[in-house]
Design an enzyme around this catalytic site. Structure first.
Site, PDB file in Angstrom:
ATOM      1  N   ASP A 129      24.494 -34.285 -69.623  1.00 20.29           N
ATOM      2  CA  ASP A 129      23.085 -34.020 -68.874  1.00 20.29           C
ATOM      3  C   ASP A 129      21.973 -34.737 -70.012  1.00 20.29           C
ATOM      4  O   ASP A 129      21.396 -34.205 -70.779  1.00 20.29           O
ATOM      5  CB  ASP A 129      22.535 -32.402 -68.770  1.00 20.29           C
ATOM      6  CG  ASP A 129      21.413 -32.365 -67.902  1.00 20.29           C
ATOM      7  OD1 ASP A 129      21.547 -33.043 -66.834  1.00 20.29           O
ATOM      8  OD2 ASP A 129      20.519 -31.803 -68.464  1.00 20.29           O
ATOM      9  N   ASP A 151      22.890 -35.937 -82.931  1.00 19.86           N
ATOM     10  CA  ASP A 151      22.613 -36.997 -82.154  1.00 19.86           C
ATOM     11  C   ASP A 151      23.574 -37.155 -80.966  1.00 19.86           C
ATOM     12  O   ASP A 151      24.817 -37.340 -81.569  1.00 19.86           O
ATOM     13  CB  ASP A 151      22.268 -38.497 -82.723  1.00 19.86           C
ATOM     14  CG  ASP A 151      22.003 -39.420 -82.017  1.00 19.86           C
ATOM     15  OD1 ASP A 151      22.031 -39.425 -80.559  1.00 19.86           O
ATOM     16  OD2 ASP A 151      21.396 -40.634 -82.125  1.00 19.86           O
ATOM     17  N   ALA A 175      19.831 -28.295 -74.721  1.00 24.73           N
ATOM     18  CA  ALA A 175      18.545 -27.309 -74.742  1.00 24.73           C
ATOM     19  C   ALA A 175      17.750 -27.896 -73.496  1.00 24.73           C
ATOM     20  O   ALA A 175      17.750 -28.861 -73.181  1.00 24.73           O
ATOM     21  CB  ALA A 175      17.546 -27.893 -76.084  1.00 24.73           C
ATOM     22  N   PRO A 176      17.005 -26.661 -72.941  1.00 25.55           N
ATOM     23  CA  PRO A 176      16.784 -25.606 -73.416  1.00 25.55           C
ATOM     24  C   PRO A 176      17.856 -24.488 -73.319  1.00 25.55           C
ATOM     25  O   PRO A 176      17.807 -23.425 -73.828  1.00 25.55           O
ATOM     26  CB  PRO A 176      15.641 -25.128 -72.956  1.00 25.55           C
ATOM     27  CG  PRO A 176      15.525 -25.921 -71.550  1.00 25.55           C
ATOM     28  CD  PRO A 176      16.024 -27.073 -71.764  1.00 25.55           C
ATOM     29  N   CYS A 199      23.981 -32.563 -74.640  1.00 23.73           N
ATOM     30  CA  CYS A 199      22.341 -32.428 -74.726  1.00 23.73           C
ATOM     31  C   CYS A 199      21.881 -31.181 -73.955  1.00 23.73           C
ATOM     32  O   CYS A 199      21.391 -31.214 -72.600  1.00 23.73           O
ATOM     33  CB  CYS A 199      21.750 -33.473 -74.079  1.00 23.73           C
ATOM     34  SG  CYS A 199      22.480 -35.354 -74.415  1.00 23.73           S
ATOM     35  N   CYS A 254      18.199 -35.517 -64.041  1.00 24.58           N
ATOM     36  CA  CYS A 254      16.757 -35.336 -63.182  1.00 24.58           C
ATOM     37  C   CYS A 254      15.957 -36.284 -62.682  1.00 24.58           C
ATOM     38  O   CYS A 254      14.803 -36.222 -62.668  1.00 24.58           O
ATOM     39  CB  CYS A 254      16.030 -34.144 -63.761  1.00 24.58           C
ATOM     40  SG  CYS A 254      15.353 -34.301 -65.309  1.00 24.58           S
TER      41      CYS A 254
END
Length: 706
Positions: free
Chosen positions: A228, A201, A145-146, A143, A281
């Site tokens: 992440d 996905d 991005a960014p 995962c 996070c």
């Protein structure tokens, strides 16, 4: 006038007043002062869980209400000192808006665009550091991005700058097609041939095939995986102020299942002996320890939590917890699954609670998980866990044919039934653990079903006998070991306008999975067509972004230049050859494309102590360097030349216009817009707006030495 227009007009009038919100941002930026940084549910939840040490909760909440300080990271493979990350005591908003810091902010923006630094949150730097990357590792960023962590991974692959093609690579994935292009922009700054951006996905990212050393087809297993996952983000309240008013425990409940599916898909594709770093996070154990516990329990000993405490000795962190409760947004608490009423079984799942078997829970060693609290080191909140794969996952051992033959159907009747239910759009909550794996292992859907987002040009590898190579080989005197098969273009028909290069390993992946993957971008541009160059024997000029990849193979058309020569080349548009020092002037005997190289002079300790290679064009009477604006600024700073652009007295409209122009230049420099070779020779795509008129004619320096 519509209601929205009237509201916007009233809001603008309020903001223009002396007491308007633009005048009281307190370091957060315009508009954020209106958001009250209070959330009673948040405070009650985390106080009850006891994640914060006793007596520190007030400090914890006070830190959450303060703006997040700006942090920067120096690109790790460009021969810089070991102190690569720096922490300021100012928020990014203050850095951007303070007139006193305008020069420093310009420096940060320019160096970020040229790939020499990254503005990245401190805790975001932790997961890649715990992965222990080696240059030969095959890495998946699920995962991505960014892309700040992706950039770190690329840097670690290129730890040895003398190796243009590391054996490893990074495949950076994101489910959001538009965010993939943010990812491309981040990766492009580093000019690596070892990065590929894909759009899938993550919970069912396809299993890829590769050619093995013995000539057989094999499954690609990754040495390192960064997982992440999407999360509720309550650890980001210091920079994402909207979380204060939007936070609720329901966010974690909704994401828990997705996080497990992504993590399961990750460990399935991890090589035995490999490491996967799971991070969020979020501070919520429903998204953190609960996911890790589920993985460990389902793995039946195939996974182990690694002790990463010694890897970052200066980091302050709290160990993972083994007991937690669940709270609904209405404030109802549940200690275990047995207390959950039947009508809530679709929202609350058994995997959200700690394991009930105390011996099994102790063997998981959840205390090895790491939770970073904001008030301990003035950072954001974060959670990270390092998993090591000891053996294949149990469902891979039970159903090996599912993964070795992509057309095989699962033999377990329960999984088959649930898979068919899923295909009909039902039974989503009750699909067994194996069915997600089986579903992802089936042949990819038809292209029309699979493709979405922007249409991508094809990636076409050239053959060794392609007619484009002989003039290039002769013109640049390429060494015999130049890997021609790694060169690709983006068109099947017509003239090849740009040539790109990827590593041998990425080429292997692309050739074997063209129907499985949606590739957004890969490769570093090494040559661009220049029709004016045909008269000199080669229609392709060097691209600055690919010079570090090509330089080891080029054996001619090089000019050694001095510090003073570089200053002239980077501060003047088309300086006359006579302005170069005599040695460089005499070397420039052939016309056309050249490589301008500088090597450190040990007798001059004040000069740059690292090598510099610039792409250039030598005309009949003049010479110029094809260097993007921000990279040009970088080299000039190294040489002690002032490149600050004063914006004082500039009105809002002018400032907005400048920003738009900078965006356009950035697009051009990253290859998203096409410019004719003659335009490039005239300097129309070089970003020389800051030069005065007389200085564009090959005149004096516009930038003064400091």
């Amino acid at each position: 006038m519509g209601k929205r227009s009237r509201l916007r007009k009233k809001e603008h009038q309020n903001n223009s007043k002396p007491g308007g919100r633009d005048n009281r941002d307190n370091g957060w930026g315009a508009g954020y002062a209106d958001i009250i940084k209070e959330n009673k549910l948040f405070e009650a939840y985390y106080q009850e869980l006891g994640l914060v040490p006793e007596g520190e909760f007030d400090q914890f909440m006070a830190a959450m209400r303060e703006p997040l300080p700006a942090t920067i990271r120096i690109t790790g493979y460009k021969r810089y000192p070991d102190e690569l990350a720096w922490h300021t005591n100012m928020s990014r908003k203050i850095l951007r808006k303070s007139p006193l810091l305008e020069k420093f902010h310009q420096f940060l923006v320019s160096e970020t665009e040229s790939g020499n630094i990254s503005r990245q949150e401190a805790v975001s730097m932790i997961p890649p550091l715990l992965m222990k990357i080696e240059p030969h590792h095959k890495i998946l960023d699920m995962c991505a991005a960014p892309g700040s962590k992706t950039a770190q991974l690329i840097e670690m692959l290129h730890s040895d700058m003398d190796v243009p093609f590391p054996e490893g690579f990074v495949i950076a994935n994101d489910v959001d097609n538009k965010r993939c292009y943010l990812l491309v922009h981040q990766a492009k700054r580093l000019n690596s041939p070892c990065i590929m951006v894909v759009n899938h996905d993550a919970s069912c990212i396809p299993r890829l095939q590769i050619d093995t050393e013995d000539g057989q087809k094999g499954t690609l297993f990754y040495d390192r995986i960064l997982c992440d996952v999407p999360c509720s983000g309550d650890g980001t309240m210091r920079k994402n102020i909207d979380v204060w008013k939007k936070w609720t425990t329901s966010n974690s409940l909704h994401l828990h299942g997705l996080q497990i599916r992504i993590a399961v898909r990750g460990v399935e594709q991890l090589a035995v002996g490999g490491r996967m770093v799971y991070s969020t996070c979020s501070l919520n154990p429903i998204e953190d320890e609960a996911v890790i516990a589920t993985l460990l329990e389902k793995s039946e000993g195939a996974l182990e939590l690694a002790d990463a405490s010694v890897d970052l000795p200066g980091l302050k962190w709290m160990p993972g917890i083994t007991k937690w409760k669940l709270m609904t947004k209405e404030g109802q608490w549940y200690k275990d699954w047995s207390e959950v009423p039947v009508n809530r079984h679709t929202q609350i799942r058994p995997t959200m609670f700690p394991p009930t078997d105390t011996e099994k829970l102790a063997n998981m060693k959840l205390e090895r998980c790491m939770r970073i609290l904001p008030h301990h080191q003035n950072t954001g909140g974060f959670f990270v866990a390092v998993l090591v794969k000891k053996a294949p996952m149990p469902w891979n051992r039970r159903f090996p044919k599912v993964y070795t033959h992509v057309h095989a159907r699962p033999r377990n009747p329960t999984c088959v039934g649930k898979l068919r239910e899923r295909e009909r759009g039902v039974g989503r909550k009750s699909v067994c653990m194996y069915s997600d794996s089986v579903l992802c292992s089936r042949p990819p859907p038809n292209k029309k079903m699979k493709r979405h987002g922007f249409k991508e040009d094809p990636f076409v590898f050239l053959t060794e006998d392609d007619p484009v190579f002989p003039p290039i080989e002769s013109f640049y005197d390429l060494s015999p070991d130049f890997p021609k098969i790694n060169v690709l273009t983006r068109t099947h028909e017509g003239k090849k306008r740009h040539l790109y290069m990827v590593s041998k390993e990425l080429r292997n992946v692309m050739l074997n999975n063209s129907e499985r993957m949606k590739v957004i971008n890969t490769g570093v541009k090494v040559w661009s067509r220049n029709s004016d160059g045909e008269e000199f024997g080669c229609a392709f000029r060097l691209a600055q972004e690919g010079i570090y990849t090509l330089f080891p193979y080029i054996r001619s058309r090089m000019i050694t230049v001095s510090v003073e020569d570089i200053k002239i080349l980077l501060t003047q548009e088309n300086p006359y050859l006579s302005k170069l020092e005599e040695d460089a002037h005499q070397q420039a005997k052939k016309m056309g494309v050249i490589v301008l190289k500088y090597r450190p002079d040990k007798s001059n300790p004040d000069g740059p102590q690292c090598p510099i290679e610039l792409c250039g064009w030598r005309g009949k009477t003049s010479i110029r360097a094809f260097v993007p604006r921000n990279e040009r600024f970088h080299y000039l700073r190294m040489l002690g030349v002032e490149v600050f652009r004063d914006k004082q007295g500039q009105g809002p409209r002018e400032e907005e216009k400048e920003v738009k122009e900078e965006v356009k230049e950035g697009e051009t420099e990253n290859g998203n817009k096409d410019v004719s070779p003659k335009q490039e020779l005239r300097g129309e795509n070089r970003g020389d707006e800051h030069l005065k008129g007389d200085e564009r004619e090959g005149g004096g320096e516009n930038l003064t030495s400091t």
